[in-house]
Write an enzyme that holds these catalytic residues in place. Structure first.
Site, mmCIF file in Angstrom:
data_model
loop_
_atom_site.group_PDB
_atom_site.id
_atom_site.type_symbol
_atom_site.label_atom_id
_atom_site.label_comp_id
_atom_site.label_asym_id
_atom_site.label_seq_id
_atom_site.Cartn_x
_atom_site.Cartn_y
_atom_site.Cartn_z
ATOM 1 N N CYS A 87 0.586 -0.961 0.280
ATOM 2 C CA CYS A 87 0.232 0.361 -0.145
ATOM 3 C C CYS A 87 0.528 1.515 -0.015
ATOM 4 O O CYS A 87 2.003 1.476 0.384
ATOM 5 C CB CYS A 87 -1.147 -0.225 1.325
ATOM 6 N N CYS A 91 1.908 3.652 3.546
ATOM 7 C CA CYS A 91 2.311 2.275 4.888
ATOM 8 C C CYS A 91 3.285 1.905 4.560
ATOM 9 O O CYS A 91 4.210 2.113 3.824
ATOM 10 C CB CYS A 91 1.741 0.763 4.515
HETATM 11 N N1 SAH Z 1 -2.567 -5.422 6.928
HETATM 12 C C1 SAH Z 1 -3.604 -4.734 7.458
HETATM 13 C C2 SAH Z 1 -3.107 -4.795 9.213
HETATM 14 C C3 SAH Z 1 -2.034 -3.355 9.081
HETATM 15 S S1 SAH Z 1 -2.144 -1.561 9.009
HETATM 16 C C4 SAH Z 1 -3.886 -3.749 6.978
HETATM 17 O O1 SAH Z 1 -4.054 -3.001 6.266
HETATM 18 O O2 SAH Z 1 -5.877 -3.519 7.273
HETATM 19 C C5 SAH Z 1 -3.072 -0.837 10.552
HETATM 20 C C6 SAH Z 1 -4.269 0.035 9.229
HETATM 21 O O3 SAH Z 1 -3.060 0.721 9.028
HETATM 22 C C7 SAH Z 1 -4.534 -0.159 7.693
HETATM 23 O O4 SAH Z 1 -6.346 0.288 7.539
HETATM 24 C C8 SAH Z 1 -4.236 0.513 7.386
HETATM 25 O O5 SAH Z 1 -4.609 1.039 5.980
HETATM 26 C C9 SAH Z 1 -3.604 1.376 8.007
HETATM 27 N N2 SAH Z 1 -2.616 2.494 7.699
HETATM 28 C C10 SAH Z 1 -1.103 2.276 7.399
HETATM 29 N N3 SAH Z 1 -0.333 3.429 7.464
HETATM 30 C C11 SAH Z 1 -0.805 4.042 7.655
HETATM 31 C C12 SAH Z 1 -0.798 5.849 7.379
HETATM 32 N N4 SAH Z 1 0.699 6.156 6.673
HETATM 33 N N5 SAH Z 1 -1.958 6.699 7.717
HETATM 34 C C13 SAH Z 1 -2.529 6.219 8.197
HETATM 35 N N6 SAH Z 1 -3.142 4.962 8.864
HETATM 36 C C14 SAH Z 1 -2.380 4.319 7.564
HETATM 37 FE FE1 SF4 Z 2 -0.949 -2.030 3.489
HETATM 38 FE FE2 SF4 Z 2 0.505 -1.473 5.476
HETATM 39 FE FE3 SF4 Z 2 -2.030 -3.546 5.653
HETATM 40 FE FE4 SF4 Z 2 0.567 -4.281 4.293
HETATM 41 S S1 SF4 Z 2 0.185 -3.598 6.134
HETATM 42 S S2 SF4 Z 2 -1.653 -3.988 3.735
HETATM 43 S S3 SF4 Z 2 1.083 -2.628 3.416
HETATM 44 S S4 SF4 Z 2 -1.677 -0.952 4.935
#
Ligand code: SAH
Ligand code: SF4
Length: 343
Positions: free
Chosen positions: A116, A119
């Site tokens: 993503c 992230c």
């Molecule tokens: N992989 C799973 C769980 C871990 S991420 C998932 O993606 O749902 C947990 C949450 O944090 C997710 O909703 C993700 O989209 C969010 N997240 C990750 N990086 C972020 C960022 N920089 N700012 C805000 N939310 C973020």
């Molecule tokens: Fe996407 Fe980060 Fe969640 Fe992995 S941990 S699925 S890269 S938001």
């Protein structure tokens, strides 16, 4: 020969292993209780016979995590941990204090391969899956370090839990077991970016956990540009799987929506979001995007965030903005590990 990860074993599995070593059933129950309470040194297990300890040292290992860094918020007591694993890899966890008790946010993988764009966890791809024992260890380490009992768990740290399906399911069984940490499944949330195939499989377990779905955009074009997983399973397929999940589990679904300025925060996005969520019993959790140094994404200003929330509410969607905890130790998930790796 690889040693057996006994802390990941369910009671019946441990029973079988110990039966093969000529041990009675009650011995397995004793060992299981020690392991699940977070005791990682066989020598401290007072009711386990010395001969069995020797055999176990030969055949098995007990997974644990070691605190490599600890950042505590002076504002609200939130503690962010960088844990080192047995093989020298790093993961992150966060301990948060709420009125109803302590919540731990755990990682499920070292890195993540979902990629993503916003992230930090996925910047270098996936290194490896975590074992169920390494997931449990994040909880017991936080309990030990703070002399507290954790009452809630969110699987929202580094990694995609449904991309590590078997270990995540095993973790859910262990952590909720009455003879283990005994954290009820109703007190556990699992967050997924939308690995639809595995979500369908999860539904069959009918765990009463809260499922959080990281939606982040109401249009495929936008979602695919920030979440590559959307190119495989688009929004309509994802939402169909959510409806099916809800039909079977009757649980309310929580949708995560990270607001990114100029990307997914328009009025049109809010209205469309309300439209596509119609008929799903849900809650939208708006998260102001956390800045990550490697990308240029920014969160919208306060007014815009509130306006987005109000538009959702006006259109019949239950929405809240996630409260910021530990603002003074603000390091997005994945960043501490990155710093540690880069030295
Ligand atoms: N992989 C799973 C769980 C871990 S991420 C998932 O993606 O749902 C947990 C949450 O944090 C997710 O909703 C993700 O989209 C969010 N997240 C990750 N990086 C972020 C960022 N920089 N700012 C805000 N939310 C973020
Ligand atoms: Fe996407 Fe980060 Fe969640 Fe992995 S941990 S699925 S890269 S938001």
């Amino acid at each position: 020969m690889d040693k057996t990860d006994i802390r990941s074993m369910l009671p019946a599995e441990l029973e079988r292993m110990l039966a093969d070593m000529g041990q009675p059933k009650f011995r397995a129950a004793q060992l299981y209780r020690w392991l699940q309470s977070g005791v990682t040194d066989l020598d401290s297990m007072t009711d386990i016979p010395a001969k069995l300890k020797l055999e176990l040292k030969d055949a098995a290992y007990i997974a644990d995590v070691k605190i490599a860094r600890r950042l505590e918020s002076a504002l609200d007591g939130t503690v962010k941990y960088l844990y080192e694993l047995c093989d020298g890899e790093y993961i992150e966890s966060v301990l948060m204090k709420y009125e109803h008790g302590y919540t731990v946010c755990i990682s499920t993988q070292v890195g993540c391969r979902m990629g993503c764009g916003f992230c930090a966890s996925g910047l270098n791809g996936l290194t490896r899956n975590l074992t169920a024992s390494e997931m449990c260890a994040q909880i017991t380490a936080a309990q030990r370090d703070n002399g507290i009992r954790v009452s809630n768990v969110v699987m929202m740290g580094m990694g995609e839990p449904l991309d590590n399906f078997d270990n995540s399911v095993r973790f859910l069984r262990l952590v909720s077991d009455k003879a283990g940490l005994n954290i009820g499944l109703r007190h556990i949330s699992l967050s997924t970016s939308g690995v639809v195939k595995k979500k369908k499989k999860l539904k069959d377990y009918n765990f009463p956990i809260t499922l959080s779905v990281s939606l982040h955009a109401p249009y495929d074009e936008i979602r695919s540009s920030i979440m590559p997983v959307n190119r495989k399973w688009g929004i309509s397929e994802l939402l169909n799987a959510c409806r099916e999940y809800q039909r079977v589990t009757t649980r309310r679904i929580s949708f995560e929506y990270a607001l990114i300025s100029g990307v997914n925060d328009s009025d049109g996005c809010a209205r469309r979001l309300a439209e596509i969520l119609k008929g799903i019993m849900c809650h939208v959790n708006l998260i102001p995007a956390n800045p990550v140094k490697e990308n240029s994404f920014k969160k919208p200003d306060r007014n815009k965030i509130n306006h987005f929330k109000e538009l959702l509410i006006k259109n019949g969607v239950n929405a809240t903005v996630r409260r910021t905890l530990g603002a003074d130790i603000d390091a997005s998930c994945g960043q501490l590990r990155k710093q540690a790796k880069e030295g």
